[in-house]
Design an enzyme around this catalytic site. Structure first.
Site, PDB file in Angstrom:
ATOM      1  N   ILE A  13       0.706  -1.257   0.061  1.00  0.00           N
ATOM      2  CA  ILE A  13      -0.076  -0.075   0.020  1.00  0.00           C
ATOM      3  C   ILE A  13       0.912   1.300  -0.185  1.00  0.00           C
ATOM      4  O   ILE A  13       0.747   2.265  -0.709  1.00  0.00           O
ATOM      5  CB  ILE A  13      -0.917   0.020   1.092  1.00  0.00           C
ATOM      6  CG1 ILE A  13      -1.875  -1.268   1.090  1.00  0.00           C
ATOM      7  CG2 ILE A  13      -2.020   1.335   1.118  1.00  0.00           C
ATOM      8  CD1 ILE A  13      -2.482  -1.363   2.350  1.00  0.00           C
ATOM      9  N   SER A 125      -7.506  -0.969   9.852  1.00  0.00           N
ATOM     10  CA  SER A 125      -8.268  -2.030   9.078  1.00  0.00           C
ATOM     11  C   SER A 125      -9.690  -2.339   9.630  1.00  0.00           C
ATOM     12  O   SER A 125     -10.060  -1.977  10.606  1.00  0.00           O
ATOM     13  CB  SER A 125      -7.601  -3.250   9.384  1.00  0.00           C
ATOM     14  OG  SER A 125      -8.108  -4.461   8.899  1.00  0.00           O
ATOM     15  N   TYR A 149      -4.607  -9.544  15.266  1.00  0.00           N
ATOM     16  CA  TYR A 149      -4.023  -8.642  14.315  1.00  0.00           C
ATOM     17  C   TYR A 149      -5.151  -7.501  14.473  1.00  0.00           C
ATOM     18  O   TYR A 149      -4.566  -6.152  14.628  1.00  0.00           O
ATOM     19  CB  TYR A 149      -4.329  -9.052  12.961  1.00  0.00           C
ATOM     20  CG  TYR A 149      -4.017  -7.990  11.725  1.00  0.00           C
ATOM     21  CD1 TYR A 149      -2.973  -7.189  11.676  1.00  0.00           C
ATOM     22  CD2 TYR A 149      -5.342  -7.700  10.989  1.00  0.00           C
ATOM     23  CE1 TYR A 149      -3.065  -6.255  10.672  1.00  0.00           C
ATOM     24  CE2 TYR A 149      -5.255  -6.721   9.971  1.00  0.00           C
ATOM     25  CZ  TYR A 149      -4.107  -5.910   9.948  1.00  0.00           C
ATOM     26  OH  TYR A 149      -3.983  -5.048   9.042  1.00  0.00           O
ATOM     27  N   LYS A 153      -4.249  -3.494  15.697  1.00  0.00           N
ATOM     28  CA  LYS A 153      -4.693  -2.110  15.068  1.00  0.00           C
ATOM     29  C   LYS A 153      -5.586  -1.162  15.769  1.00  0.00           C
ATOM     30  O   LYS A 153      -5.445  -0.137  15.795  1.00  0.00           O
ATOM     31  CB  LYS A 153      -5.464  -2.612  13.767  1.00  0.00           C
ATOM     32  CG  LYS A 153      -4.630  -3.218  12.722  1.00  0.00           C
ATOM     33  CD  LYS A 153      -3.925  -2.023  12.134  1.00  0.00           C
ATOM     34  CE  LYS A 153      -2.730  -2.502  11.183  1.00  0.00           C
ATOM     35  NZ  LYS A 153      -1.714  -1.566  10.775  1.00  0.00           N
ATOM     36  N   PHE A 217     -13.489 -20.992   0.164  1.00  0.00           N
ATOM     37  CA  PHE A 217     -13.755 -21.350   1.477  1.00  0.00           C
ATOM     38  C   PHE A 217     -15.222 -21.447   1.788  1.00  0.00           C
ATOM     39  O   PHE A 217     -15.751 -20.301   2.371  1.00  0.00           O
ATOM     40  CB  PHE A 217     -13.075 -20.669   2.482  1.00  0.00           C
ATOM     41  CG  PHE A 217     -11.643 -20.927   2.424  1.00  0.00           C
ATOM     42  CD1 PHE A 217     -10.998 -22.180   2.420  1.00  0.00           C
ATOM     43  CD2 PHE A 217     -10.681 -19.762   2.345  1.00  0.00           C
ATOM     44  CE1 PHE A 217      -9.534 -22.469   2.169  1.00  0.00           C
ATOM     45  CE2 PHE A 217      -9.353 -19.899   2.513  1.00  0.00           C
ATOM     46  CZ  PHE A 217      -8.878 -21.419   2.293  1.00  0.00           C
TER      47      PHE A 217
HETATM   48  P1  NAD Z   1       3.216  -4.806   3.427  1.00  0.00           P
HETATM   49  O1  NAD Z   1       3.747  -5.937   4.313  1.00  0.00           O
HETATM   50  O2  NAD Z   1       2.963  -5.028   1.884  1.00  0.00           O
HETATM   51  O3  NAD Z   1       3.836  -3.370   4.072  1.00  0.00           O
HETATM   52  C1  NAD Z   1       4.112  -2.990   5.073  1.00  0.00           C
HETATM   53  C2  NAD Z   1       5.833  -2.879   5.235  1.00  0.00           C
HETATM   54  O4  NAD Z   1       6.220  -2.255   6.459  1.00  0.00           O
HETATM   55  C3  NAD Z   1       6.864  -3.537   4.643  1.00  0.00           C
HETATM   56  O5  NAD Z   1       7.572  -3.054   3.429  1.00  0.00           O
HETATM   57  C4  NAD Z   1       7.660  -3.889   5.565  1.00  0.00           C
HETATM   58  O6  NAD Z   1       8.961  -4.472   5.283  1.00  0.00           O
HETATM   59  C5  NAD Z   1       7.554  -2.975   6.617  1.00  0.00           C
HETATM   60  N1  NAD Z   1       7.760  -2.933   8.023  1.00  0.00           N
HETATM   61  C6  NAD Z   1       7.187  -4.253   8.791  1.00  0.00           C
HETATM   62  N2  NAD Z   1       7.701  -3.974  10.133  1.00  0.00           N
HETATM   63  C7  NAD Z   1       8.388  -3.048  10.044  1.00  0.00           C
HETATM   64  C8  NAD Z   1       9.131  -2.325  11.107  1.00  0.00           C
HETATM   65  N3  NAD Z   1       9.104  -2.845  12.402  1.00  0.00           N
HETATM   66  N4  NAD Z   1       9.831  -1.353  10.750  1.00  0.00           N
HETATM   67  C9  NAD Z   1       9.793  -0.575   9.457  1.00  0.00           C
HETATM   68  N5  NAD Z   1       9.207  -1.253   8.563  1.00  0.00           N
HETATM   69  C10 NAD Z   1       8.555  -2.324   8.846  1.00  0.00           C
HETATM   70  O7  NAD Z   1       1.650  -4.436   3.969  1.00  0.00           O
HETATM   71  P2  NAD Z   1       0.646  -3.575   3.258  1.00  0.00           P
HETATM   72  O8  NAD Z   1      -0.518  -4.385   2.615  1.00  0.00           O
HETATM   73  O9  NAD Z   1       1.275  -2.557   2.428  1.00  0.00           O
HETATM   74  O10 NAD Z   1       0.047  -2.812   4.399  1.00  0.00           O
HETATM   75  C11 NAD Z   1       0.449  -1.697   5.109  1.00  0.00           C
HETATM   76  C12 NAD Z   1      -0.339  -1.284   6.367  1.00  0.00           C
HETATM   77  O11 NAD Z   1      -1.732  -1.229   6.008  1.00  0.00           O
HETATM   78  C13 NAD Z   1      -0.257  -2.190   7.284  1.00  0.00           C
HETATM   79  O12 NAD Z   1      -0.114  -1.761   8.528  1.00  0.00           O
HETATM   80  C14 NAD Z   1      -1.230  -3.382   7.264  1.00  0.00           C
HETATM   81  O13 NAD Z   1      -1.686  -3.929   8.525  1.00  0.00           O
HETATM   82  C15 NAD Z   1      -2.433  -2.422   6.991  1.00  0.00           C
HETATM   83  N6  NAD Z   1      -3.582  -2.953   6.303  1.00  0.00           N
HETATM   84  C16 NAD Z   1      -3.241  -3.649   5.291  1.00  0.00           C
HETATM   85  C17 NAD Z   1      -4.253  -4.493   4.535  1.00  0.00           C
HETATM   86  C18 NAD Z   1      -4.151  -5.475   3.295  1.00  0.00           C
HETATM   87  O14 NAD Z   1      -5.176  -6.129   3.014  1.00  0.00           O
HETATM   88  N7  NAD Z   1      -2.942  -5.198   2.747  1.00  0.00           N
HETATM   89  C19 NAD Z   1      -5.755  -4.093   5.201  1.00  0.00           C
HETATM   90  C20 NAD Z   1      -5.794  -3.331   6.143  1.00  0.00           C
HETATM   91  C21 NAD Z   1      -4.858  -2.658   6.654  1.00  0.00           C
HETATM   92  C1  UD1 Z   2      -8.675 -11.127   5.549  1.00  0.00           C
HETATM   93  C2  UD1 Z   2      -8.268 -10.822   7.095  1.00  0.00           C
HETATM   94  C3  UD1 Z   2      -8.546  -9.397   7.297  1.00  0.00           C
HETATM   95  C4  UD1 Z   2      -7.538  -8.572   6.424  1.00  0.00           C
HETATM   96  C5  UD1 Z   2      -7.887  -8.702   4.955  1.00  0.00           C
HETATM   97  C6  UD1 Z   2      -6.774  -7.962   4.067  1.00  0.00           C
HETATM   98  C7  UD1 Z   2      -8.916 -13.144   8.049  1.00  0.00           C
HETATM   99  C8  UD1 Z   2      -9.815 -13.538   8.888  1.00  0.00           C
HETATM  100  N1  UD1 Z   2      -9.174 -11.664   7.764  1.00  0.00           N
HETATM  101  O1  UD1 Z   2      -9.828 -10.876   5.343  1.00  0.00           O
HETATM  102  O2  UD1 Z   2      -8.306  -9.154   8.515  1.00  0.00           O
HETATM  103  O3  UD1 Z   2      -7.887  -7.149   6.715  1.00  0.00           O
HETATM  104  O4  UD1 Z   2      -7.717 -10.215   4.999  1.00  0.00           O
HETATM  105  O5  UD1 Z   2      -7.364  -7.928   2.918  1.00  0.00           O
HETATM  106  O6  UD1 Z   2      -7.889 -13.504   7.445  1.00  0.00           O
HETATM  107  N2  UD1 Z   2     -11.154 -16.974   0.191  1.00  0.00           N
HETATM  108  C9  UD1 Z   2     -11.316 -18.406  -0.525  1.00  0.00           C
HETATM  109  N3  UD1 Z   2     -10.037 -18.955  -0.819  1.00  0.00           N
HETATM  110  C10 UD1 Z   2      -8.609 -18.524  -0.489  1.00  0.00           C
HETATM  111  C11 UD1 Z   2      -8.743 -17.353   0.152  1.00  0.00           C
HETATM  112  C12 UD1 Z   2     -10.005 -16.433   0.354  1.00  0.00           C
HETATM  113  O7  UD1 Z   2     -12.444 -18.731  -0.830  1.00  0.00           O
HETATM  114  O8  UD1 Z   2      -7.880 -19.190  -0.760  1.00  0.00           O
HETATM  115  C13 UD1 Z   2     -12.280 -16.021   0.454  1.00  0.00           C
HETATM  116  C14 UD1 Z   2     -12.588 -16.058   1.886  1.00  0.00           C
HETATM  117  O9  UD1 Z   2     -13.175 -17.144   2.299  1.00  0.00           O
HETATM  118  C15 UD1 Z   2     -13.369 -14.656   1.801  1.00  0.00           C
HETATM  119  C16 UD1 Z   2     -12.944 -13.885   0.346  1.00  0.00           C
HETATM  120  O10 UD1 Z   2     -12.104 -14.961  -0.088  1.00  0.00           O
HETATM  121  O11 UD1 Z   2     -14.607 -14.961   1.595  1.00  0.00           O
HETATM  122  C17 UD1 Z   2     -11.752 -12.815   1.029  1.00  0.00           C
HETATM  123  O12 UD1 Z   2     -10.759 -13.499   1.842  1.00  0.00           O
HETATM  124  P1  UD1 Z   2      -9.223 -12.768   2.053  1.00  0.00           P
HETATM  125  O13 UD1 Z   2      -8.744 -12.263   0.828  1.00  0.00           O
HETATM  126  O14 UD1 Z   2      -8.582 -13.664   2.855  1.00  0.00           O
HETATM  127  O15 UD1 Z   2      -9.836 -11.577   2.940  1.00  0.00           O
HETATM  128  P2  UD1 Z   2     -10.820 -11.552   4.373  1.00  0.00           P
HETATM  129  O16 UD1 Z   2     -11.146 -12.792   4.810  1.00  0.00           O
HETATM  130  O17 UD1 Z   2     -11.763 -10.325   4.215  1.00  0.00           O
END
Ligand code: NAD
Ligand code: UD1
Length: 334
Positions: A13, A125, A149, A153, A217
């Site tokens: 992100i 999140s 997790y 957050k 799933f």
């Molecule tokens: P990501 O793992 O791709 O990016 C996180 C980055 O933080 C990585 O580059 C990692 O090297 C760095 N990092 C981790 N621990 C660190 C530390 N102690 N010091 C310095 N750098 C560190 O994840 P992302 O998908 O880009 O997510 C970014 C943020 O958004 C996270 O905080 C995550 O919890 C939050 N978030 C992500 C999602 C998602 O689905 N990707 C959803 C909701 C919230």
């Molecule tokens: C998961 C995390 C959530 C996080 C989000 C990031 C869990 C319980 N929750 O959510 O905290 O913020 O990822 O994007 O892990 N699915 C399949 N087959 C797969 C993978 C997923 O059918 O191999 C289905 C799941 O059942 C769900 C949907 O796809 O219905 C999305 O799953 P996923 O991408 O893992 O996201 P979340 O479950 O929403």
């Protein structure tokens, strides 16, 4: 120098957000310990932004190093992405998750309070909400996370709220829904380590042949077609929400939480069908039992984002699938 500090800026992100912020800042100062990213992203960001990109390979837990950096680079504007994000790992390694997501955030905040921070944006999140009492989740929905997790957050959000009030900093915690897709250039995207847990990265590995078959799933949920429904948001829309959030935070003394989603829910089957019908990509899938801890369906209430940030998501599910595929093609060559 018009600059911004981006923790975790080499991750999924963070990297996309830097690209969308390229017209707003001249310099991006990335603090990322590479625990889930690669140094090569720095060069790709330089190419995509044509701006100065500085990378410090340190942990947000290292307050002394943060202080040293902020002595010469005032952290007026900060986006805090650095963190650990796997629900599964957070259940197996709770200490590691609290150490990075909560203690790491505390260490960053403590350092920032010594160095004139004015605006702070945090990656939270939708997981903080837990079981839906009603849908869409709005920002007033109770926050009772059902995994570690989500607990980390929520704890970080609460810390930020108190710190921002005490230090008179404008702060926003953005509660992301399900980011998917990649930058249209195909140069940056999500690169999971090991077997992916999330749907889109898993599908991409099945398409590329690294994995054999998608496990769906459950198809017995009370949803439109029985499969799980989520609020998938294109990563570029999500990145643009940060541009809007920074603008809002700069012109208002904010201390708030805002959902960032599309407001629509899409089923697993609809994603599979989009690949098949619109992109002519077929792959094997099997319906298996439900994944423990999964919610049937959730999606974002988006009124607050529209009203305060004047932002809304624009991309379609097809855009999300197409750009994911485009990234996969490039990523396989990296
Ligand atoms: P990501 O793992 O791709 O990016 C996180 C980055 O933080 C990585 O580059 C990692 O090297 C760095 N990092 C981790 N621990 C660190 C530390 N102690 N010091 C310095 N750098 C560190 O994840 P992302 O998908 O880009 O997510 C970014 C943020 O958004 C996270 O905080 C995550 O919890 C939050 N978030 C992500 C999602 C998602 O689905 N990707 C959803 C909701 C919230
Ligand atoms: C998961 C995390 C959530 C996080 C989000 C990031 C869990 C319980 N929750 O959510 O905290 O913020 O990822 O994007 O892990 N699915 C399949 N087959 C797969 C993978 C997923 O059918 O191999 C289905 C799941 O059942 C769900 C949907 O796809 O219905 C999305 O799953 P996923 O991408 O893992 O996201 P979340 O479950 O929403």
């Amino acid at each position: 120098m018009n600059r911004i500090i981006v923790t975790g800026g080499l991750g999924y992100i963070g990297s996309h957000t830097i690209v969308e912020l390229k017209d707003s800042y001249d310099e991006f100062v990335i603090i990322d310990n590479l625990s889930n990213s690669e140094e090569s992203v720095v060069e790709r960001l330089r190419t995509l932004t044509k701006k100065s990109i500085l990378h410090f390979n340190i942990s947000i837990n290292d307050e002394l190093e943060l202080d040293r950096i902020f002595q010469s680079i005032t952290p007026k504007h900060v986006i805090h992405f650095a963190g650990l994000k796997s629900v599964k790992d957070s259940e197996e390694k709770p200490y590691e998750y609290f150490l990075t997501n909560v203690a790491g955030t505390a260490s960053l905040l403590n350092s920032l309070s010594k160095h004139q921070c004015e605006n702070f944006i945090f990656s939270s999140s939708a997981t903080v909400y837990g079981e839906p009492k009603y849908l869409p989740y709005d920002e007033n929905h109770p926050t009772i996370p059902i995994n570690n997790y989500g607990r980390t957050k929520l704890a970080a959000e609460q810390l930020i709220n108190q710190w921002a009030t005490l230090n008179k900093v404008s702060s926003l915690s953005l509660r992301y829904f399900n980011p998917v897709g990649a930058h249209s250039s195909g140069m940056i995207g999500e690169k999971p380590v090991g077997v992916p847990n999330n749907l889109m990265p898993y599908i991409l590995e099945v398409i590329s042949g690294k994995l054999k078959c998608l496990k769906v799933f459950g198809d017995d949920y009370n949803t439109k077609d029985g499969t799980g429904e989520r609020d998938y948001i294109h990563i570029t829309d999500l990145a643009r929400a940060h541009v809007a959030a920074l603008n809002y935070s700069k012109s208002n003394r904010a201390n708030d939480v805002i959902n960032i989603g599309t407001g629509n829910s899409i089923s697993v089957m609809e994603i599979i069908d989009t690949f098949k019908n619109s992109l002519s990509i077929k792959f094997e899938y099997d319906i298996v039992s439900r994944r423990p801890g999964d919610l049937p369906k959730y999606f974002a209430g988006t009124d607050k984002a529209r009203k305060l940030l004047k932002w809304k998501a624009e991309s379609t599910v097809l855009d999300m699938c197409r750009d994911s595929l485009n990234w996969q093609k490039h990523y396989n060559k990296l």
